[in-house]
Motif scaffolding. Sequence first.
Motif, PDB file in Angstrom:
ATOM      1  N   LYS A  89      19.606  56.503  43.955  1.00 24.64           N
ATOM      2  CA  LYS A  89      19.122  57.489  43.318  1.00 24.64           C
ATOM      3  C   LYS A  89      17.886  56.979  41.999  1.00 24.64           C
ATOM      4  CE  LYS A  89      23.231  59.492  42.308  1.00 24.64           C
ATOM      5  NZ  LYS A  89      25.154  59.462  41.964  1.00 24.64           N
ATOM      6  N   GLU A  90      18.129  55.906  41.673  1.00 24.98           N
ATOM      7  CA  GLU A  90      16.508  55.634  41.436  1.00 24.98           C
ATOM      8  C   GLU A  90      15.463  55.731  42.386  1.00 24.98           C
ATOM      9  OE1 GLU A  90      15.621  53.969  38.081  1.00 24.98           O
ATOM     10  OE2 GLU A  90      17.499  55.304  37.538  1.00 24.98           O
ATOM     11  N   VAL A  91      15.365  55.232  43.696  1.00 24.37           N
ATOM     12  CA  VAL A  91      13.709  55.188  44.269  1.00 24.37           C
ATOM     13  C   VAL A  91      13.669  57.078  44.311  1.00 24.37           C
ATOM     14  CG1 VAL A  91      13.390  55.417  47.122  1.00 24.37           C
ATOM     15  CG2 VAL A  91      14.548  53.498  45.658  1.00 24.37           C
ATOM     16  N   GLU A  92      14.723  57.568  44.429  1.00 23.69           N
ATOM     17  CA  GLU A  92      14.398  58.794  44.645  1.00 23.69           C
ATOM     18  C   GLU A  92      13.400  59.922  43.220  1.00 23.69           C
ATOM     19  OE1 GLU A  92      18.155  61.168  45.475  1.00 23.69           O
ATOM     20  OE2 GLU A  92      18.092  60.488  47.519  1.00 23.69           O
ATOM     21  N   THR A  93      13.819  59.340  42.216  1.00 20.34           N
ATOM     22  CA  THR A  93      13.209  59.085  41.015  1.00 20.34           C
ATOM     23  C   THR A  93      11.257  59.867  41.129  1.00 20.34           C
ATOM     24  OG1 THR A  93      13.222  57.311  39.751  1.00 20.34           O
ATOM     25  CG2 THR A  93      14.986  59.173  39.250  1.00 20.34           C
ATOM     26  N   ARG A  94      11.172  58.348  41.986  1.00 22.23           N
ATOM     27  CA  ARG A  94       9.833  58.268  41.920  1.00 22.23           C
ATOM     28  C   ARG A  94       8.774  57.222  41.367  1.00 22.23           C
ATOM     29  NH1 ARG A  94       7.680  60.982  47.340  1.00 22.23           N
ATOM     30  NH2 ARG A  94       8.927  62.185  47.416  1.00 22.23           N
ATOM     31  N   ASN A  95      10.080  57.109  40.471  1.00 23.68           N
ATOM     32  CA  ASN A  95       9.341  56.041  38.694  1.00 23.68           C
ATOM     33  C   ASN A  95       9.120  54.471  39.684  1.00 23.68           C
ATOM     34  OD1 ASN A  95      10.398  58.001  37.165  1.00 23.68           O
ATOM     35  ND2 ASN A  95      11.793  57.342  36.865  1.00 23.68           N
ATOM     36  N   TRP A  96       9.656  54.060  40.325  1.00 24.08           N
ATOM     37  CA  TRP A  96       8.871  53.362  40.826  1.00 24.08           C
ATOM     38  C   TRP A  96       8.304  52.165  42.096  1.00 24.08           C
ATOM     39  CZ3 TRP A  96      11.006  50.734  36.383  1.00 24.08           C
ATOM     40  CH2 TRP A  96      12.096  52.035  35.855  1.00 24.08           C
ATOM     41  N   ASP A  97       7.576  51.041  41.711  1.00 22.55           N
ATOM     42  CA  ASP A  97       7.359  51.291  43.044  1.00 22.55           C
ATOM     43  C   ASP A  97       7.375  50.083  43.758  1.00 22.55           C
ATOM     44  OD1 ASP A  97       4.320  52.824  42.287  1.00 22.55           O
ATOM     45  OD2 ASP A  97       4.072  51.246  40.130  1.00 22.55           O
ATOM     46  N   ILE A  98       8.123  49.412  43.239  1.00 24.30           N
ATOM     47  CA  ILE A  98       9.205  47.994  43.945  1.00 24.30           C
ATOM     48  C   ILE A  98      10.538  47.963  43.264  1.00 24.30           C
ATOM     49  CG2 ILE A  98       9.410  45.559  43.501  1.00 24.30           C
ATOM     50  CD1 ILE A  98       5.974  45.272  43.599  1.00 24.30           C
ATOM     51  N   LEU A  99      11.010  48.281  44.140  1.00 23.31           N
ATOM     52  CA  LEU A  99      12.835  47.607  44.706  1.00 23.31           C
ATOM     53  C   LEU A  99      12.765  46.617  44.772  1.00 23.31           C
ATOM     54  CD1 LEU A  99      15.293  49.402  43.420  1.00 23.31           C
ATOM     55  CD2 LEU A  99      15.392  49.938  46.207  1.00 23.31           C
ATOM     56  N   ILE A 100      13.856  45.257  44.114  1.00 30.99           N
ATOM     57  CA  ILE A 100      14.410  44.575  43.646  1.00 30.99           C
ATOM     58  C   ILE A 100      15.767  44.991  43.963  1.00 30.99           C
ATOM     59  CG2 ILE A 100      14.556  42.171  43.722  1.00 30.99           C
ATOM     60  CD1 ILE A 100      12.002  42.179  42.164  1.00 30.99           C
ATOM     61  N   LEU A 101      16.409  44.175  45.389  1.00 28.03           N
ATOM     62  CA  LEU A 101      17.655  44.062  45.595  1.00 28.03           C
ATOM     63  C   LEU A 101      18.159  42.947  45.693  1.00 28.03           C
ATOM     64  CD1 LEU A 101      18.245  47.382  48.206  1.00 28.03           C
ATOM     65  CD2 LEU A 101      18.129  48.092  45.801  1.00 28.03           C
ATOM     66  N   ASP A 102      18.596  42.262  43.983  1.00 28.20           N
ATOM     67  CA  ASP A 102      18.807  41.148  43.997  1.00 28.20           C
ATOM     68  C   ASP A 102      20.127  40.852  44.920  1.00 28.20           C
ATOM     69  OD1 ASP A 102      17.826  38.461  43.187  1.00 28.20           O
ATOM     70  OD2 ASP A 102      19.028  38.550  41.956  1.00 28.20           O
ATOM     71  N   GLU A 103      20.358  39.731  45.341  1.00 23.26           N
ATOM     72  CA  GLU A 103      21.745  38.838  46.221  1.00 23.26           C
ATOM     73  C   GLU A 103      22.225  40.192  47.130  1.00 23.26           C
ATOM     74  OE1 GLU A 103      23.550  37.202  43.209  1.00 23.26           O
ATOM     75  OE2 GLU A 103      22.643  35.929  43.178  1.00 23.26           O
ATOM     76  N   ILE A 104      21.720  41.104  47.795  1.00 22.43           N
ATOM     77  CA  ILE A 104      22.507  42.150  48.879  1.00 22.43           C
ATOM     78  C   ILE A 104      22.450  41.218  49.965  1.00 22.43           C
ATOM     79  CG2 ILE A 104      19.769  43.076  49.491  1.00 22.43           C
ATOM     80  CD1 ILE A 104      22.207  45.746  49.613  1.00 22.43           C
ATOM     81  N   ASN A 105      21.692  40.544  50.234  1.00 19.85           N
ATOM     82  CA  ASN A 105      22.377  39.785  51.623  1.00 19.85           C
ATOM     83  C   ASN A 105      23.015  38.702  51.627  1.00 19.85           C
ATOM     84  OD1 ASN A 105      19.468  40.101  52.216  1.00 19.85           O
ATOM     85  ND2 ASN A 105      18.876  38.137  51.629  1.00 19.85           N
ATOM     86  N   ASN A 106      24.017  38.322  50.655  1.00 16.37           N
ATOM     87  CA  ASN A 106      24.718  37.454  50.158  1.00 16.37           C
ATOM     88  C   ASN A 106      26.107  38.623  50.705  1.00 16.37           C
ATOM     89  OD1 ASN A 106      23.146  36.799  47.918  1.00 16.37           O
ATOM     90  ND2 ASN A 106      24.414  34.850  47.816  1.00 16.37           N
ATOM     91  N   VAL A 107      25.790  40.498  49.571  1.00  9.74           N
ATOM     92  CA  VAL A 107      26.741  41.281  49.833  1.00  9.74           C
ATOM     93  C   VAL A 107      27.389  41.472  50.955  1.00  9.74           C
ATOM     94  CG1 VAL A 107      26.535  43.653  48.695  1.00  9.74           C
ATOM     95  CG2 VAL A 107      26.139  42.003  47.700  1.00  9.74           C
ATOM     96  N   ILE A 108      26.281  41.976  52.250  1.00  9.59           N
ATOM     97  CA  ILE A 108      26.256  41.989  53.572  1.00  9.59           C
ATOM     98  C   ILE A 108      27.138  40.542  54.090  1.00  9.59           C
ATOM     99  CG2 ILE A 108      25.389  42.845  56.056  1.00  9.59           C
ATOM    100  CD1 ILE A 108      22.711  43.480  54.028  1.00  9.59           C
ATOM    101  N   SER A 109      26.572  39.635  53.533  1.00  9.90           N
ATOM    102  CA  SER A 109      27.127  38.087  54.081  1.00  9.90           C
ATOM    103  C   SER A 109      28.832  38.445  53.505  1.00  9.90           C
ATOM    104  CB  SER A 109      26.756  37.048  54.213  1.00  9.90           C
ATOM    105  OG  SER A 109      27.273  36.265  54.221  1.00  9.90           O
ATOM    106  N   LEU A 110      29.373  38.934  53.225  1.00 11.64           N
ATOM    107  CA  LEU A 110      30.182  38.747  52.249  1.00 11.64           C
ATOM    108  C   LEU A 110      30.903  40.630  53.214  1.00 11.64           C
ATOM    109  CD1 LEU A 110      30.403  37.241  48.412  1.00 11.64           C
ATOM    110  CD2 LEU A 110      31.603  36.315  50.570  1.00 11.64           C
ATOM    111  N   ASN A 111      30.397  40.963  53.510  1.00  8.57           N
ATOM    112  CA  ASN A 111      31.028  42.190  54.171  1.00  8.57           C
ATOM    113  C   ASN A 111      31.597  43.188  53.361  1.00  8.57           C
ATOM    114  OD1 ASN A 111      30.670  41.202  56.534  1.00  8.57           O
ATOM    115  ND2 ASN A 111      32.150  40.087  56.802  1.00  8.57           N
ATOM    116  N   LEU A 112      30.550  43.313  52.127  1.00  7.01           N
ATOM    117  CA  LEU A 112      31.639  43.626  50.984  1.00  7.01           C
ATOM    118  C   LEU A 112      30.208  45.277  51.073  1.00  7.01           C
ATOM    119  CD1 LEU A 112      31.226  41.689  47.765  1.00  7.01           C
ATOM    120  CD2 LEU A 112      32.910  42.753  49.600  1.00  7.01           C
TER     121      LEU A 112
END
Length: 175
Positions: free
Chosen positions: A90-113
């Motif tokens: 939703k935040e990307v859709e606002t077009r307010n951001w040039d950079i989006l950091i998804l912190d620890e998303i790799n851990n989330v994937i590894s944990l199968n969340l």
Amino acid sequence: MIYIFTGNGKGKTTAALGQALRAVGEGKKVLMVQFIKGPWKSGEDESYKRLTPDFKLVKMGKGFVGIMGDKLPREEHQKAAENALEFARKEVETRNWDILILDEINNVISLNLISVREVSVFLKLVASRYPLVTIILTGRDAPRELIETADLVTEMKDLKHPYEKGIKGKRGLEY
């Protein structure tokens, strides 16, 4: 562009924060969504406020999953991760951001969340609709599929860490 900071060494979130600091200095807007970090305080919780409104940090995680005294049901962690990815979309859709950091998303994937497929779909959506947005993914165990998709991948490798000698993390340095 897609950047990945991964590996077992310290510095993945710190590298992403460094990119944010550099980008804000060039007039860019940065959003960091934290997928695991929960209620405990880190130095960035306060320092990012000095960069607002150009930098925003949103903690959406519930803390460590299944370790260090975690008593939350796995479903609660999974729901938090799903909510964080939806918030990022939703935040990307606002077009307010040039950079989006998804912190620890790799851990989330590894944990199968969240599945690597869900994240891949998100990345393709951003690339097709919002090609000027740079995405930074952090966390250990980045999946091969995302590494192949990324434009830049840096692996942090532990060579030596004070924790090995029983020295606990220091506020302002490790968190």
